[in-house]
Design a protein around this motif. Structure first.
Motif, PDB file in Angstrom:
ATOM      1  N   MET A  15      70.502   0.982 107.432  1.00  0.00           N
ATOM      2  CA  MET A  15      71.058  -0.246 106.931  1.00  0.00           C
ATOM      3  C   MET A  15      70.389  -1.419 107.649  1.00  0.00           C
ATOM      4  N   ILE A  16      70.048  -2.446 106.888  1.00  0.00           N
ATOM      5  CA  ILE A  16      69.458  -3.642 107.487  1.00  0.00           C
ATOM      6  C   ILE A  16      70.608  -4.553 107.926  1.00  0.00           C
ATOM      7  N   ALA A  17      70.751  -4.712 109.239  1.00  0.00           N
ATOM      8  CA  ALA A  17      71.790  -5.593 109.770  1.00  0.00           C
ATOM      9  C   ALA A  17      71.474  -7.047 109.437  1.00  0.00           C
ATOM     10  N   GLN A  18      70.195  -7.384 109.506  1.00  0.00           N
ATOM     11  CA  GLN A  18      69.750  -8.714 109.108  1.00  0.00           C
ATOM     12  C   GLN A  18      68.276  -8.641 108.722  1.00  0.00           C
ATOM     13  N   LEU A  19      67.963  -9.276 107.603  1.00  0.00           N
ATOM     14  CA  LEU A  19      66.581  -9.498 107.212  1.00  0.00           C
ATOM     15  C   LEU A  19      66.309 -10.954 107.515  1.00  0.00           C
TER      16      LEU A  19
END
Length: 163
Positions: free
Chosen positions: A1-5
């Motif tokens: 999962m991308i926590a932040q891009l």
């Protein structure tokens, strides 16, 4: 999962390395950038800027999308970086599990600064970037502007409302 891009034209630098990696509590950083994936000098610089104890993966945008969509990545918190809005849009269109997109620093080093649309002191967008940003905010993921965690998150849609 991308926590932040995070979209940041400098990719990894002090704010990213020292502040955001701690704030997001991610074990690693994925740089999604075609130039970085192909340029050994850029790779060396990014590796030197990566905090001790953090893992770094540098991939072209298409390969990074494969990494983000790999079932093995589902249980990992990933801090993803790219340096342009178009790449972030491509990632967001092809990756479903993104908590948020931070449009932090874009276009300050553009050669066409006179023709750029300035949204904030750290966001100067070319016509192509502006069009991509308008598409990005239409997606089903929070898109915000926040240079450092102590700054208030500003919805990018509110920055675009008069444009």
């Amino acid at each position: 999962m991308i926590a932040q891009l995070r979209i940041d034209d400098r990719l990894i630098h002090g704010q990213v390395a020292l502040v955001w990696t701690k704030e997001l509590e991610t074990p690693g950083i994925v740089v999604a950038n075609d130039n970085a994936a192909e340029n050994e000098m850029v790779q060396m610089t990014l590796k030197m800027a990566t905090p001790t104890g953090k893992k770094l993966l540098i991939r072209g945008v298409d390969d990074a999308i494969k990494v983000f969509n790999n079932p093995k990545a589902a249980g990992m918190r990933i801090f993803a970086l790219t340096n342009c809005v178009q790449d972030a849009l491509k990632i967001a269109q092809n990756v479903k599990d993104i908590e948020g997109i931070n449009v932090a620093n874009v276009g300050r080093f553009t050669k066409d600064a006179d023709e750029a649309t300035q949204l904030t002191s750290t966001l100067m967008l070319s016509a192509d970037e502006l069009a991509a940003l308008k598409e990005l905010v239409k997606l089903d993921v929070p898109v915000f502007h926040q240079v450092v965690p102590s700054n208030t998150k500003t919805a990018v849609s509110s920055l675009l409302k008069d444009i």
